[in-house]
Design an enzyme around this catalytic site. Sequence first.
Site, PDB file in Angstrom:
ATOM      1  CB  SER A 136      10.708  -0.134  -1.774  1.00  0.00           C
ATOM      2  OG  SER A 136      11.356   0.865  -2.550  1.00  0.00           O
ATOM      3  CE1 TYR A 149       6.483   2.937  -0.592  1.00  0.00           C
ATOM      4  CE2 TYR A 149       8.689   3.623  -1.276  1.00  0.00           C
ATOM      5  CZ  TYR A 149       7.600   2.767  -1.390  1.00  0.00           C
ATOM      6  OH  TYR A 149       7.631   1.754  -2.332  1.00  0.00           O
TER       7      TYR A 149
HETATM    8  N1  LIG Z   1       6.548   1.175  -8.789  1.00  0.00           N
HETATM    9  C1  LIG Z   1       7.729   1.188  -8.180  1.00  0.00           C
HETATM   10  O1  LIG Z   1       8.712   1.787  -8.683  1.00  0.00           O
HETATM   11  C2  LIG Z   1       7.924   0.442  -6.894  1.00  0.00           C
HETATM   12  C3  LIG Z   1       9.239   0.279  -6.424  1.00  0.00           C
HETATM   13  C4  LIG Z   1       9.467  -0.403  -5.239  1.00  0.00           C
HETATM   14  C5  LIG Z   1       8.393  -0.936  -4.538  1.00  0.00           C
HETATM   15  N2  LIG Z   1       7.123  -0.772  -5.000  1.00  0.00           N
HETATM   16  C6  LIG Z   1       6.041  -1.342  -4.208  1.00  0.00           C
HETATM   17  O2  LIG Z   1       5.261  -2.208  -5.021  1.00  0.00           O
HETATM   18  C7  LIG Z   1       3.930  -2.286  -4.503  1.00  0.00           C
HETATM   19  C8  LIG Z   1       2.946  -2.117  -5.647  1.00  0.00           C
HETATM   20  O3  LIG Z   1       3.116  -0.840  -6.227  1.00  0.00           O
HETATM   21  P1  LIG Z   1       2.877  -0.550  -7.777  1.00  0.00           P
HETATM   22  O4  LIG Z   1       4.127   0.007  -8.318  1.00  0.00           O
HETATM   23  O5  LIG Z   1       2.264  -1.725  -8.437  1.00  0.00           O
HETATM   24  O6  LIG Z   1       1.844   0.664  -7.659  1.00  0.00           O
HETATM   25  P2  LIG Z   1       0.392   0.898  -8.288  1.00  0.00           P
HETATM   26  O7  LIG Z   1       0.384   0.544  -9.733  1.00  0.00           O
HETATM   27  O8  LIG Z   1       0.017   2.283  -7.868  1.00  0.00           O
HETATM   28  O9  LIG Z   1      -0.540  -0.165  -7.524  1.00  0.00           O
HETATM   29  C9  LIG Z   1      -0.787  -0.033  -6.150  1.00  0.00           C
HETATM   30  C10 LIG Z   1      -1.747  -1.117  -5.715  1.00  0.00           C
HETATM   31  O10 LIG Z   1      -1.969  -0.966  -4.303  1.00  0.00           O
HETATM   32  C11 LIG Z   1      -3.361  -0.763  -4.064  1.00  0.00           C
HETATM   33  N3  LIG Z   1      -3.581   0.233  -3.024  1.00  0.00           N
HETATM   34  C12 LIG Z   1      -3.093   1.509  -2.970  1.00  0.00           C
HETATM   35  N4  LIG Z   1      -3.574   2.128  -1.876  1.00  0.00           N
HETATM   36  C13 LIG Z   1      -4.390   1.235  -1.245  1.00  0.00           C
HETATM   37  C14 LIG Z   1      -5.175   1.280  -0.075  1.00  0.00           C
HETATM   38  N5  LIG Z   1      -5.268   2.381   0.681  1.00  0.00           N
HETATM   39  N6  LIG Z   1      -5.871   0.166   0.280  1.00  0.00           N
HETATM   40  C15 LIG Z   1      -5.816  -0.948  -0.483  1.00  0.00           C
HETATM   41  N7  LIG Z   1      -5.100  -1.057  -1.604  1.00  0.00           N
HETATM   42  C16 LIG Z   1      -4.388   0.024  -1.983  1.00  0.00           C
HETATM   43  C17 LIG Z   1      -3.943  -0.254  -5.369  1.00  0.00           C
HETATM   44  O11 LIG Z   1      -5.320  -0.590  -5.378  1.00  0.00           O
HETATM   45  P3  LIG Z   1      -6.431   0.259  -6.219  1.00  0.00           P
HETATM   46  O12 LIG Z   1      -5.818   0.467  -7.588  1.00  0.00           O
HETATM   47  O13 LIG Z   1      -7.605  -0.680  -6.275  1.00  0.00           O
HETATM   48  O14 LIG Z   1      -6.644   1.517  -5.476  1.00  0.00           O
HETATM   49  C18 LIG Z   1      -3.106  -1.008  -6.395  1.00  0.00           C
HETATM   50  O15 LIG Z   1      -3.623  -2.290  -6.608  1.00  0.00           O
HETATM   51  C19 LIG Z   1       3.848  -1.213  -3.414  1.00  0.00           C
HETATM   52  O16 LIG Z   1       3.975  -1.822  -2.150  1.00  0.00           O
HETATM   53  C20 LIG Z   1       5.038  -0.320  -3.681  1.00  0.00           C
HETATM   54  O17 LIG Z   1       5.499   0.311  -2.511  1.00  0.00           O
HETATM   55  C21 LIG Z   1       6.857  -0.105  -6.163  1.00  0.00           C
END
Ligand SMILES: NC(=O)c1ccc[n+]([C@@H]2O[C@H](COP(=O)([O-])OP(=O)(O)OC[C@H]3O[C@@H](n4cnc5c(N)ncnc54)[C@H](OP(=O)(O)O)[C@@H]3O)[C@@H](O)[C@H]2O)c1
Length: 256
Positions: A136, A149
């Site tokens: 990130s 984080y």
């Molecule tokens: N969105 C942003 O702005 C952003 C920016 C930079 C980096 N990121 C990174 O991108 C990645 C994906 O995030 P996203 O934005 O797609 O968020 P999201 O829509 O909330 O999806 C998160 C994913 O991670 C899984 N997850 C969460 N907690 C978990 C746990 N305890 N054990 C196993 N799986 C878990 C969820 O599974 P379930 O739904 O099945 O619970 C879901 O598939 C993350 O690493 C995040 O840090 C996101």
Amino acid sequence: MRLRGKVALVTGGSAGIGAAVVERLAAAGAQVVVHGRDAERSAAVAERVGGAVVLGDLAVPGVAAEVAEAAIAVHGRVDVLVANAGAGWSGPFTKLNGDELERLVMLDLLAPLHLVRCLLPPMIERRSGHIALVGSVAGRTAVAGEAVYAATKAALDIFAESLRLELRDTGVGVSLIVPGVVDTAFFTARGRPYERKRPRPVSAATVAQALVDGIANDRAEVWVPGWLRVAPAVRALAPGLYRRLSARFGEQAPGR
Ligand SMILES: NC(=O)c1ccc[n+]([C@@H]2O[C@H](COP(=O)([O-])OP(=O)(O)OC[C@H]3O[C@@H](n4cnc5c(N)ncnc54)[C@H](OP(=O)(O)O)[C@@H]3O)[C@@H](O)[C@H]2O)c1
């Protein structure tokens, strides 16, 4: 790497960026193993691409190794790991309790490292494979209210760089994906919606496209959007200016 016929494990493939990556990898001809925590969401994504499902809470010690083993059992190997599952936590550091802290570090840092530990040796043996770690911009710029984080993502960053050096000439590639603000449920899940006007959120599909191109072309770093690279460059070259700008324009810890 040619993705056609390759077996890819995508953690956090049940939603957001991960679900979009599953679709892109499948469109490129890969066989995808969809990991998630939520059985229904994971099955729905897997069904769309004819993929398999592996479930597990990666914030629990020991589960990452079980997920890796279960993923290998599906097709006998994993050629591509996309370590994407993750969650944020927003608030002043002093309000984060010990259990929350350990779950956050387990999920965002230790689980990806354990997945790599389990899946990398057979890749090296076959002299073919790719590890994509989802970091990130928070890990490069620092964010008030997200100290732990941001620290886990910073650690992933340097892990990816070190591993890439270590794996030179082995046939195994390593990419770090550095997204900025992405339009997913991430912000609701962290307990604080994204309310700023800028930077504007990009779509999960845009990140997924860049990530899969990054794997195919063995890119060390994939920034989405690319202009975000400016922030850490200013931090490195003019740290005093960077801190003044962050204090003025950066996110502030809520409830301070
Ligand atoms: N969105 C942003 O702005 C952003 C920016 C930079 C980096 N990121 C990174 O991108 C990645 C994906 O995030 P996203 O934005 O797609 O968020 P999201 O829509 O909330 O999806 C998160 C994913 O991670 C899984 N997850 C969460 N907690 C978990 C746990 N305890 N054990 C196993 N799986 C878990 C969820 O599974 P379930 O739904 O099945 O619970 C879901 O598939 C993350 O690493 C995040 O840090 C996101």
